[in-house]
Design a protein around this motif. Structure first.
Motif, mmCIF file in Angstrom:
data_model
loop_
_atom_site.group_PDB
_atom_site.id
_atom_site.type_symbol
_atom_site.label_atom_id
_atom_site.label_comp_id
_atom_site.label_asym_id
_atom_site.label_seq_id
_atom_site.Cartn_x
_atom_site.Cartn_y
_atom_site.Cartn_z
ATOM 1 N N ILE A 239 0.721 -1.490 0.335
ATOM 2 C CA ILE A 239 0.251 -0.388 -0.193
ATOM 3 C C ILE A 239 0.953 1.376 0.176
ATOM 4 C CG2 ILE A 239 -1.736 1.119 1.286
ATOM 5 C CD1 ILE A 239 -2.885 -1.764 2.351
ATOM 6 N N ARG A 240 1.749 1.116 0.523
ATOM 7 C CA ARG A 240 2.834 2.843 0.734
ATOM 8 C C ARG A 240 3.409 2.803 -0.228
ATOM 9 N NH1 ARG A 240 4.306 4.919 5.058
ATOM 10 N NH2 ARG A 240 5.786 6.553 3.265
ATOM 11 N N GLY A 242 2.566 2.876 -3.317
ATOM 12 C CA GLY A 242 2.485 3.652 -4.409
ATOM 13 C C GLY A 242 2.343 2.764 -5.653
ATOM 14 N N ARG A 295 7.633 -5.199 -9.459
ATOM 15 C CA ARG A 295 7.978 -4.594 -8.446
ATOM 16 C C ARG A 295 7.289 -4.805 -6.981
ATOM 17 N NH1 ARG A 295 5.917 0.771 -9.631
ATOM 18 N NH2 ARG A 295 7.449 2.024 -7.278
ATOM 19 N N PRO A 353 -7.578 1.582 10.639
ATOM 20 C CA PRO A 353 -6.288 1.937 10.066
ATOM 21 C C PRO A 353 -5.529 0.624 9.363
ATOM 22 C CG PRO A 353 -7.036 2.840 12.066
ATOM 23 C CD PRO A 353 -7.940 1.829 11.839
ATOM 24 N N VAL A 354 -4.701 0.863 8.243
ATOM 25 C CA VAL A 354 -4.410 -0.124 7.428
ATOM 26 C C VAL A 354 -2.773 -0.698 9.232
ATOM 27 C CG1 VAL A 354 -2.607 -0.668 5.749
ATOM 28 C CG2 VAL A 354 -4.419 0.348 5.343
ATOM 29 N N SER A 355 -2.546 0.178 9.633
ATOM 30 C CA SER A 355 -1.377 0.127 10.609
ATOM 31 C C SER A 355 -2.260 -1.389 12.160
ATOM 32 C CB SER A 355 -0.749 0.869 11.067
ATOM 33 O OG SER A 355 -1.618 1.754 11.380
ATOM 34 N N ARG A 356 -3.209 -1.072 11.272
ATOM 35 C CA ARG A 356 -3.229 -1.724 13.118
ATOM 36 C C ARG A 356 -3.924 -3.356 12.733
ATOM 37 N NH1 ARG A 356 -3.997 2.323 16.522
ATOM 38 N NH2 ARG A 356 -3.727 0.252 18.062
ATOM 39 N N ASP A 383 -7.636 -1.911 1.636
ATOM 40 C CA ASP A 383 -8.042 -0.693 2.096
ATOM 41 C C ASP A 383 -8.361 -0.941 3.876
ATOM 42 O OD1 ASP A 383 -9.452 0.057 -0.158
ATOM 43 O OD2 ASP A 383 -10.994 -1.541 0.051
#
Lengths: 467, 467
Positions: A239-240, A242, A295, A353-356, A383
């Motif tokens: 996700i990060r 891009g 990639r 949130p994605v980090s959780r 998402d």
């Protein structure tokens, strides 16, 4: 209520109204839904135009009769239940494409249009409507629940694809929320307010949808991971990055085991690793698809590290691409078709949130695992949104209560992680308490004030979203 | 009203309130704006926190005093005018980044944060907030006007980048519209309602913004065309192609002539073809940028045909890329800095469905041309949105009336073509009549009902959007 139905029959014609018990039952109860109410409408009515819907509303409004709009019946939180009885308005006969503007990349449709059918009919233009909820869903319901699906990672949710709506309000008045340009900052965003309002503010009778160009090329890859944490961590990295992935989905080891045991309706048999698996879709030019896949593979390798043992497999043919994706897309049907007779599926969804996400998924797996019944995680990991499905015996009151309790705790956990109690299924009657927990009484108070402003009698789909 | 100001001074401290005439004038009038009212606030107040804003609202609400939120003052439709006087709330001291969550790709900011400053401060994370309105704009105003800019073609408008808002309502109560996950279908989309409401429904005191990954590489190309029709037709072809352009902008021959005559603040002098010109931005991986540029050049050649004489020029260096883009981005400043002393600029914007764009631009050029003053077309052609800027002498009442009449006819033409009277500047006090023409009395009636529901006393930024 019956008098209202009779008056509607007089106005729209006898054919437009039915009191048939089977029809009422079909419109008042869904085995797909986690929430059903014992109430049933007294009649189902079938409008053919905005004018018909307006006539229905005027009659019901005058007589204080609840109106419950009904699309395909594929929603899962009791969104079309009739706890206060009333008249059910079925939009099946409003299924026309009103106008197609390929040069403007938009299409004007009635609410009864099915999205897959729409996409088939406009495919030769090179355009498509990108939201992909349940295959049976129709535009009216998609608008009302702010639906999404596997394409949301790339394309956003339904609210991002509705240009304007024609809405019949509770009293029968008709408004158009805005015109057709792709961009506007003229006045309040009424379109955005009616999208996701679950029919509690009015009935959508026409929608102008933005369309996207069909990508030149696509590909699909699957990657299995030693743990759900490793899978979620890799997803976060992607996700990060891009990289414009078309979709980023997850299925856990239980769900993969189901595939091995039962296959899928349209998928050829293959042996799947029974490990947490990411399903990735790439789209764009052929060169971009290849470069994105390469990639992605490199980033996953990096994310998993030396100790990791992820396997990255890209579809080798169009057939394999279709098979791999169908395995994900049909997972819900696979589950329901293989459940024991009499058993039901409780399918819920949260988003964080994605980090959780890794924490949320691991917690859900562990909690559901304690129930001693089949449960699995499937979801739109890109998402931060995923579903938990549990197969249970509704005749076993203890088991049913345990499932409900588990879902309730799961909602609490999502909120603890700054998440939402509904990523894409909306609130219906099933999650009203959870919504209050999520937003607080003051925010719900504003929603209630808005509802009262456009429906002071409270006749539009009453008992949904909040009380 | 003065008593309210004194009470605010007592509550927030003397430093938080000013009655200075220069300050009041600066907060009540803008030479950038096409619409100004003669009214002025009695005081400007400077909150430092949500609690301060809530205290201000409680005081003003009790005393029925109008509240007018003020961000950077860069809006152009009189959005922060004070036709009914009242208290002006300046958010300059609420300019903090509250929390930055790089892993979730979001940032929580106060309304006084400037978007360019924000992007500088978070750049090392590889993320950015993609909306690019006026360089001076702050988040509160960007939210309130649903701003956009050149990046909208790729990234959408402000409403697509706001996850949640903390809002102080007219009576001082504080709500949070939703939580932080990127996706939700839980309850009404209050976030989407407050975005673009121009401060008439409440004051934004905190916003969580979604962020996008900074593209690996970018490039810029300029293409000149023999006619505005040819340029618009090529733009339509590009939009339909699905090539993920980062931006697709237009400047007409008048605007290009200005560049030759005056250059730009930061752009090296070069000779520009004085023809309608498309400015294109590409972004993505280096390979994608090259491939997109090549496909774009081929499509434009095809669109123009054998007879065409378009020239496609891609920046050869980072410096040239910056120069080319600055020529577009600074065009408004170029114009204002070169106008004769005492002259003002009337800048308006409309958006139409893309297929009507060539007609709309040609019509606008011809109508404005009749005025015998400088006028030019600049715009976000990828969104069907463009600006017309006219340089006129405000001391010449006949000329001023002619400009206003021309703008009014332009709005009518946009509506005739199914467009909107405001693509990105919002309504303010300047376009209220046009909004009614666009949406009709019934739709405005719903907006009015919503406004009354959350601000029954009508004290939040009164006299804006609609009456």
């Amino acid at each position: 209520m019956l008098q209202a139905a009779e008056e509607i029959a007089k106005s729209l014609g006898e054919d437009a109204v039915t009191y048939d018990n089977d029809v009422l039952e079909h419109h008042g109860h869904s085995e797909w839904s986690t929430s059903n109410s014992p109430g049933r409408a007294v009649a189902v009515v079938y409008p053919k135009s905005t004018e018909d819907v307006s006539a229905i509303a005027r009659i019901c409004h005058r007589r204080n009769v609840p109106m419950v709009p009904f699309g395909a019946g594929s929603s899962v939180e009791g969104n079309f239940s009739q706890p206060h009885s009333g008249i059910c308005i079925d939009f099946s006969f409003m299924d026309q494409i009103v106008a197609f503007h390929p040069d403007d990349m938009d299409v004007v449709v009635q609410p009864g249009v099915n999205w897959m059918d729409l996409n088939k009919r406009i495919a030769s233009s090179g355009l498509f409507a990108p939201m992909d909820p349940s295959p049976t869903a129709t535009v009216g319901g998609m608008v009302s629940t702010n639906c999404s699906g596997t394409n949301a990672f790339r394309y956003g949710t339904m609210k991002d694809w509705v240009l304007n709506l024609t809405v019949v309000l509770a009293d029968g008045s008709v408004i158009k929320t805005r015109r057709r340009p792709r961009k506007t900052s003229a006045g309040y965003n009424l379109t955005g307010l009616f999208v996701g309002a679950e029919g509690t503010l009015g009935m959508v009778t026409e929608a102008t949808l933005k369309l996207a160009p069909i990508p030149q090329d696509t590909s699909v890859a699957v990657v299995s991971f030693p743990s759900i944490h490793a899978a979620a961590a890799a997803a976060t990295t992607l996700i990060r990055s891009g990289i414009p992935l078309a979709a980023l989905e997850i299925m856990d080891e239980q769900q993969m085991a189901i595939l091995n045991a039962h296959g899928s309706a349209t998928v050829r048999k293959r042996h799947w690793a029974e490990q947490p698996t990411l399903f990735l879709k790439f789209s764009g030019t052929t060169a971009a698809v290849q470069s994105d896949a390469a990639r992605t593979a490199a980033l996953i390798q990096q994310s998993v590290g030396d100790s990791g043992s992820s396997t990255f497999h890209v579809a080798g043919s169009r057939q394999e691409e279709a098979d791999l994706w169908a395995a994900r897309k049909e997972s819900l049907f696979t589950m329901t078709s293989t459940r024991p007779a009499g058993y039901e599926m409780w399918s819920t969804d949260v988003a964080v949130p994605v980090s959780r996400l890794a924490e949320m998924i691991a917690w859900s797996q562990a909690e559901c695992g304690k129930l001693g019944i089949f449960s699995s995680v499937i979801g739109h990991v890109g998402d931060g949104n995923f579903h938990v499905a549990m197969i249970y015996d509704p005749r076993d009151a203890v088991q049913k209560a345990a499932v409900a309790g588990c879902v309730h705790r799961m909602m609490g956990k999502a909120l603890e992680l700054e998440g939402t109690v509904s990523g894409e299924h909306a609130i219906g009657i099933g999650k009203k308490d959870c919504l209050r927990d999520e937003l607080g009484e003051e925010t719900i108070g504003v929603m209630r004030a808005l509802k009262r402003a456009v429906d002071p009698k409270g006749v539009m789909n009453p008992g949904k979203v909040f009380d």
